[in-house]
Scaffold this motif. Structure first.
Motif, PDB file in Angstrom:
ATOM      1  N   GLY A   1       0.814  -1.209   0.000  1.00 43.21           N
ATOM      2  CA  GLY A   1       0.000   0.000   0.000  1.00 43.21           C
ATOM      3  C   GLY A   1       0.849   1.261   0.000  1.00 43.21           C
ATOM      4  N   VAL A   2       1.871   1.302   0.849  1.00 47.43           N
ATOM      5  CA  VAL A   2       2.768   2.460   0.885  1.00 47.43           C
ATOM      6  C   VAL A   2       3.500   2.602  -0.450  1.00 47.43           C
ATOM      7  CG1 VAL A   2       4.785   3.463   2.017  1.00 47.43           C
ATOM      8  CG2 VAL A   2       3.043   2.300   3.384  1.00 47.43           C
ATOM      9  N   PHE A   3       3.935   1.480  -0.996  1.00 46.68           N
ATOM     10  CA  PHE A   3       4.672   1.513  -2.269  1.00 46.68           C
ATOM     11  C   PHE A   3       3.787   2.045  -3.392  1.00 46.68           C
ATOM     12  CE2 PHE A   3       6.568  -0.243  -6.109  1.00 46.68           C
ATOM     13  CZ  PHE A   3       7.920   0.004  -5.900  1.00 46.68           C
ATOM     14  N   ILE A   4       2.552   1.521  -3.487  1.00 47.12           N
ATOM     15  CA  ILE A   4       1.638   1.979  -4.539  1.00 47.12           C
ATOM     16  C   ILE A   4       1.292   3.449  -4.339  1.00 47.12           C
ATOM     17  CG2 ILE A   4      -0.695   1.724  -5.463  1.00 47.12           C
ATOM     18  CD1 ILE A   4       1.232  -0.440  -6.364  1.00 47.12           C
ATOM     19  N   GLY A   5       1.136   3.870  -3.090  1.00 48.23           N
ATOM     20  CA  GLY A   5       0.804   5.262  -2.817  1.00 48.23           C
ATOM     21  C   GLY A   5       1.879   6.231  -3.258  1.00 48.23           C
ATOM     22  N   THR A   6       3.141   5.793  -3.270  1.00 50.02           N
ATOM     23  CA  THR A   6       4.239   6.652  -3.710  1.00 50.02           C
ATOM     24  C   THR A   6       4.705   6.312  -5.120  1.00 50.02           C
ATOM     25  OG1 THR A   6       5.828   5.138  -2.651  1.00 50.02           O
ATOM     26  CG2 THR A   6       5.082   7.039  -1.372  1.00 50.02           C
ATOM     27  N   LEU A   7       3.971   5.450  -5.804  1.00 47.57           N
ATOM     28  CA  LEU A   7       4.329   5.071  -7.174  1.00 47.57           C
ATOM     29  C   LEU A   7       3.451   5.758  -8.209  1.00 47.57           C
ATOM     30  CD1 LEU A   7       5.834   3.302  -9.245  1.00 47.57           C
ATOM     31  CD2 LEU A   7       4.183   1.473  -8.755  1.00 47.57           C
ATOM     32  N   SER A   8       2.133   5.750  -7.975  1.00 51.23           N
ATOM     33  CA  SER A   8       1.218   6.289  -8.976  1.00 51.23           C
ATOM     34  C   SER A   8      -0.052   6.764  -8.293  1.00 51.23           C
ATOM     35  CB  SER A   8       0.878   5.217 -10.025  1.00 51.23           C
ATOM     36  OG  SER A   8      -0.169   5.632 -10.858  1.00 51.23           O
ATOM     37  N   GLU A   9      -0.399   8.034  -8.471  1.00 47.81           N
ATOM     38  CA  GLU A   9      -1.624   8.557  -7.874  1.00 47.81           C
ATOM     39  C   GLU A   9      -2.856   7.846  -8.431  1.00 47.81           C
ATOM     40  OE1 GLU A   9       1.088  12.246  -8.461  1.00 47.81           O
ATOM     41  OE2 GLU A   9       0.725  10.281  -9.395  1.00 47.81           O
ATOM     42  N   GLU A  10      -2.843   7.561  -9.742  1.00 45.62           N
ATOM     43  CA  GLU A  10      -4.003   6.942 -10.363  1.00 45.62           C
ATOM     44  C   GLU A  10      -4.217   5.512  -9.866  1.00 45.62           C
ATOM     45  OE1 GLU A  10      -1.659   8.554 -11.893  1.00 45.62           O
ATOM     46  OE2 GLU A  10      -2.548  10.174 -13.081  1.00 45.62           O
TER      47      GLU A  10
ATOM     48  N   THR B   1      -9.308  10.023 -14.334  1.00 40.82           N
ATOM     49  CA  THR B   1      -9.361  11.071 -15.355  1.00 40.82           C
ATOM     50  C   THR B   1      -9.274  12.454 -14.717  1.00 40.82           C
ATOM     51  OG1 THR B   1     -10.753   9.622 -16.706  1.00 40.82           O
ATOM     52  CG2 THR B   1     -10.657  11.938 -17.326  1.00 40.82           C
ATOM     53  N   ILE B   2      -9.939  12.629 -13.576  1.00 41.88           N
ATOM     54  CA  ILE B   2      -9.854  13.909 -12.857  1.00 41.88           C
ATOM     55  C   ILE B   2      -8.419  14.190 -12.424  1.00 41.88           C
ATOM     56  CG2 ILE B   2     -10.562  15.116 -10.759  1.00 41.88           C
ATOM     57  CD1 ILE B   2     -13.229  13.675 -10.936  1.00 41.88           C
ATOM     58  N   VAL B   3      -7.735  13.159 -11.926  1.00 40.01           N
ATOM     59  CA  VAL B   3      -6.357  13.330 -11.454  1.00 40.01           C
ATOM     60  C   VAL B   3      -5.404  13.629 -12.605  1.00 40.01           C
ATOM     61  CG1 VAL B   3      -4.430  12.153 -10.340  1.00 40.01           C
ATOM     62  CG2 VAL B   3      -6.734  11.885  -9.424  1.00 40.01           C
ATOM     63  N   ALA B   4      -5.597  12.968 -13.753  1.00 40.66           N
ATOM     64  CA  ALA B   4      -4.655  13.105 -14.872  1.00 40.66           C
ATOM     65  C   ALA B   4      -4.929  14.327 -15.731  1.00 40.66           C
ATOM     66  CB  ALA B   4      -4.698  11.852 -15.747  1.00 40.66           C
ATOM     67  N   ARG B   5      -6.138  14.866 -15.681  1.00 38.06           N
ATOM     68  CA  ARG B   5      -6.503  15.925 -16.626  1.00 38.06           C
ATOM     69  C   ARG B   5      -5.710  17.223 -16.464  1.00 38.06           C
ATOM     70  NH1 ARG B   5     -10.158  19.475 -18.750  1.00 38.06           N
ATOM     71  NH2 ARG B   5     -11.101  18.790 -20.704  1.00 38.06           N
ATOM     72  N   PRO B   6      -5.331  17.655 -15.249  1.00 36.60           N
ATOM     73  CA  PRO B   6      -4.532  18.886 -15.169  1.00 36.60           C
ATOM     74  C   PRO B   6      -3.240  18.832 -15.966  1.00 36.60           C
ATOM     75  CG  PRO B   6      -5.407  18.351 -13.019  1.00 36.60           C
ATOM     76  CD  PRO B   6      -5.730  17.192 -13.912  1.00 36.60           C
ATOM     77  N   ALA B   7      -2.591  17.661 -16.007  1.00 40.50           N
ATOM     78  CA  ALA B   7      -1.335  17.540 -16.746  1.00 40.50           C
ATOM     79  C   ALA B   7      -1.548  17.311 -18.234  1.00 40.50           C
ATOM     80  CB  ALA B   7      -0.497  16.407 -16.168  1.00 40.50           C
ATOM     81  N   PHE B   8      -2.634  16.625 -18.600  1.00 36.69           N
ATOM     82  CA  PHE B   8      -2.850  16.250 -19.994  1.00 36.69           C
ATOM     83  C   PHE B   8      -3.907  17.096 -20.692  1.00 36.69           C
ATOM     84  CE2 PHE B   8      -0.856  12.564 -18.156  1.00 36.69           C
ATOM     85  CZ  PHE B   8      -0.076  12.061 -19.167  1.00 36.69           C
ATOM     86  N   GLY B   9      -4.766  17.751 -19.917  1.00 34.28           N
ATOM     87  CA  GLY B   9      -5.814  18.540 -20.533  1.00 34.28           C
ATOM     88  C   GLY B   9      -6.795  17.664 -21.297  1.00 34.28           C
TER      89      GLY B   9
END
Length: 597
Positions: free
Chosen positions: A231-240, A443-451
């Motif tokens: 859980g800690v590893f995934i939390g610091t690996l990828s927000e999505e 999609t909400i998390v990724a949209r600021p960077a990708f538009g």
């Protein structure tokens, strides 16, 4: 010790030594007075074998060769990968500053993904060779994890499968997951993207395997420890991926309120709670890092901007476009097809279940007052005084190895004929709902960077697409079991056997067609990657030779594939990552050139 007075017809038959009426599979129950043979197979299993004995199960290893050959070809093509985009910036840091420098770069400057930095170091330490070997190593790991996941899930449910079936399911699911998108290069071959959005959900699946295989207190403790660390590893690996994991864990906790009986319910809740704690800790480390704050400022990704009504509406439209693309990609039907084969061919484990409650450890063959129980699952040797978690029962006096055969739950997990077996559709529907929720949140998390381009960037869909592929396999398995049950209950066994055989043949053909459909674009991608690799190698030699002669400024020609970022992209308008390329070759700067050396 006095046995409780039976209150149902099943109880009467059990105490008289007669067979219990099967919950769902048998065509008809035998007479109550007929004493069964202790070593005989259940009527439902005999009927199932009659219906499915025409399926050539020995051909399963041959059918597995198709997705395995496809994956093998994909892994071999990985030798053509060359650094590009972010790789140009990662390689000099790993070479010059090592792991600590890479971790500091991610945590303090880029995005806060500490675990991501560790994986970048794992392949970046080998330079270009690390990129070339990445597809093989990561692909084998993903295939192995999914294979172990399928085998562990079958074992936990006390189901047996013909040899090669678990491998077929895992290989097909892996091939569909990696190769069904419109940009396989960025999804699978580009290491910087793959570790964040393709490998990460598979690593999350790996954390479930110790839970499925836990049989002792030590195994249970290991499962909890793995859940926390993962859980800690995934939390610091990828927000999505962290979002997808949290949504799934919440769904499992809700399902456990009614769908998971006995001691398994408590253990499921504890494990999910530990996993949630791990993910939250990791996500907090990432969110509070200086690198994450810098990233949010760079893209304007504060909570007011991301969660405003307009932003949420735009994200919903983008996710709808993503769903449109995914649902119209026919290759995902290969996951359904292999699931149908799984549903048709799995069988109950006869070593743990005989369907009648005959002579198992902890009973006397009738579920009454044998060693390990007292006839009611209470206060006998092998229980804890309350009928919970002792050898010979499952904690409720039902369905442990050698109890009364009611088939509700045992130490290994729920029977397909038990509560989950009678409501398999509910977990599946909850799973698809979790997929929709998780996909929208990603999609909400990724949209600021990708538009708006997030709808056309399949490399960031992998966090929730693996869940979709696994759900399609489960849907196919449920369909296969439904067809098999209908064939068993039909009045004509020969006709039912033909229906099952034809269904299995169609499913196998669809699996083969899916592999062919995935192979065609892969061959085209190999050709483009080969051209790029040759040009990249020629320019790499020229730049190294120029730097060795003492040159400080050298020309560079962008060499891209599948939309990868290169210096002077857009006809020389975009410089990034030109400065990283200059550092990699020990130059002061590079200049734009339209002609390769």
């Amino acid at each position: 010790m006095t046995a409780e007075t039976p209150k149902t017809a099943d109880d009467e038959r059990r105490r008289g030594g007669g067979p219990i009426r099967p919950d769902d599979d048998a065509e008809a129950a035998p007479d109550a007075g007929a004493a069964p043979d202790a070593g005989s197979a259940p009527d439902s299993d005999r009927t199932g074998r009659c219906v499915t004995n025409r399926i050539p199960v020995r051909a399963l290893p041959l059918l597995s060769l198709l997705p395995l050959a496809l994956l093998g070809a994909a892994f071999w093509i990985g030798r053509l990968v060359r650094p590009g985009a972010d790789d140009w910036c990662f390689l000099p840091v790993v070479r010059d500053e090592g792991a600590t420098g890479m971790i500091a770069k991610f945590y303090l400057q880029d995005n806060g993904r500490v675990a991501n930095a560790l994986l970048v170091v794992a392949y970046g330490a080998f330079g270009v060779a690390g990129h070339q070997w990445f597809a093989l190593v990561s692909g084998v790991i993903m295939l192995g994890v999914l294979w172990a996941l399928v085998a562990s899930a079958l074992g936990r449910a006390r189901l047996t499968a013909p040899r090669g079936l678990a491998l077929l399911v895992a290989a097909t699911a892996t091939a569909v997951f990696l190769l069904s998108t419109s940009n396989t290069y960025k999804v699978f071959y580009w290491p910087a993207s793959s570790v964040s959005h393709t490998v990460s959900p598979v690593l999350a699946c790996a954390a479930v395997i110790p839970l499925l295989r836990a049989r002792t207190r030590r195994g249970w403790g290991l499962a909890l420890g793995v859940a926390l660390v993962a859980g800690v590893f995934i939390g610091t690996l990828s927000e999505e991926t962290a979002v997808v994991v949290l949504v799934l864990l919440a769904a499992v906790l809700l399902l456990s309120l009614r769908a998971v009986p006995g001691p398994t319910r408590t253990r499921t809740r504890v494990w999910c709670g530990v996993a949630v704690a791990g993910v939250v800790i990791g996500a907090a480390i990432l969110y509070q890092s200086p690198g994450a704050r810098t990233r949010r400022e760079r893209f304007g990704a504060d909570s007011a901007t991301m969660l405003g009504p307009r932003a949420l509406g735009d994200a919903l439209r983008s996710f709808a476009d993503i769903l449109g693309t995914v649902l119209t990609t026919w290759q995902y039907l290969g996951a359904v097809a292999v699931g149908v084969l799984l549903g048709l061919l799995v069988r109950h484990d006869g070593r743990e279940r005989d369907g009648r409650g005959t002579e198992g450890p902890g009973t006397d063959g009738r579920g009454t007052e044998g060693p390990g129980t007292d006839g009611r699952g209470t206060e006998g040797p092998g229980t804890d005084g309350r009928g919970t978690e002792g050898p010979g029962t499952d904690g409720r006096g039902t369905e442990g190895p050698g109890t009364d055969g009611r088939r509700t739950e045992g130490p290994g997990g729920p029977w397909p004929g038990g509560p989950l077996g009678r409501r398999l559709l509910l977990p599946l529907l909850v799973g698809f709902l979790a997929f929709l929720v998780a996909g929208y949140l990603c999609t909400i998390v990724a949209r600021p960077a990708f538009g708006t381009s997030v709808a056309f960037a399949p490399r960031v869909w992998g966090d929730f697409l693996l869940l979709y592929v696994l759900l399609m396999v489960c849907a196919g398995a449920l369909l296969g079991r439904a067809l098999l049950r209908r064939a068993r209950r039909s009045g004509r066994r020969a006709r039912g056997a033909r229906t099952v055989t034809v269904t299995a043949a169609v499913a196998a053909a669809l699996c083969a067609l899916t592999c062919v459909g995935l192979a065609v674009p892969l061959i085209r991608l190999e050709q483009r990657m080969d051209v790029r690799a040759q040009r990249w190698d020629r320019q790499d030699r020229s730049l190294r030779e120029g730097a060795a002669r003492g040159a400080r400024v050298l020309p560079y020609t962008p060499v891209s594939v599948s939309g990868m970022g290169e210096p002077f992209g857009g006809n020389g308008k975009r410089l990034w990552p030109g400065q990283c390329v200059a550092r990699y070759y020990h130059l002061e700067r590079i200049t734009y050139s339209t002609r390769l050396p």
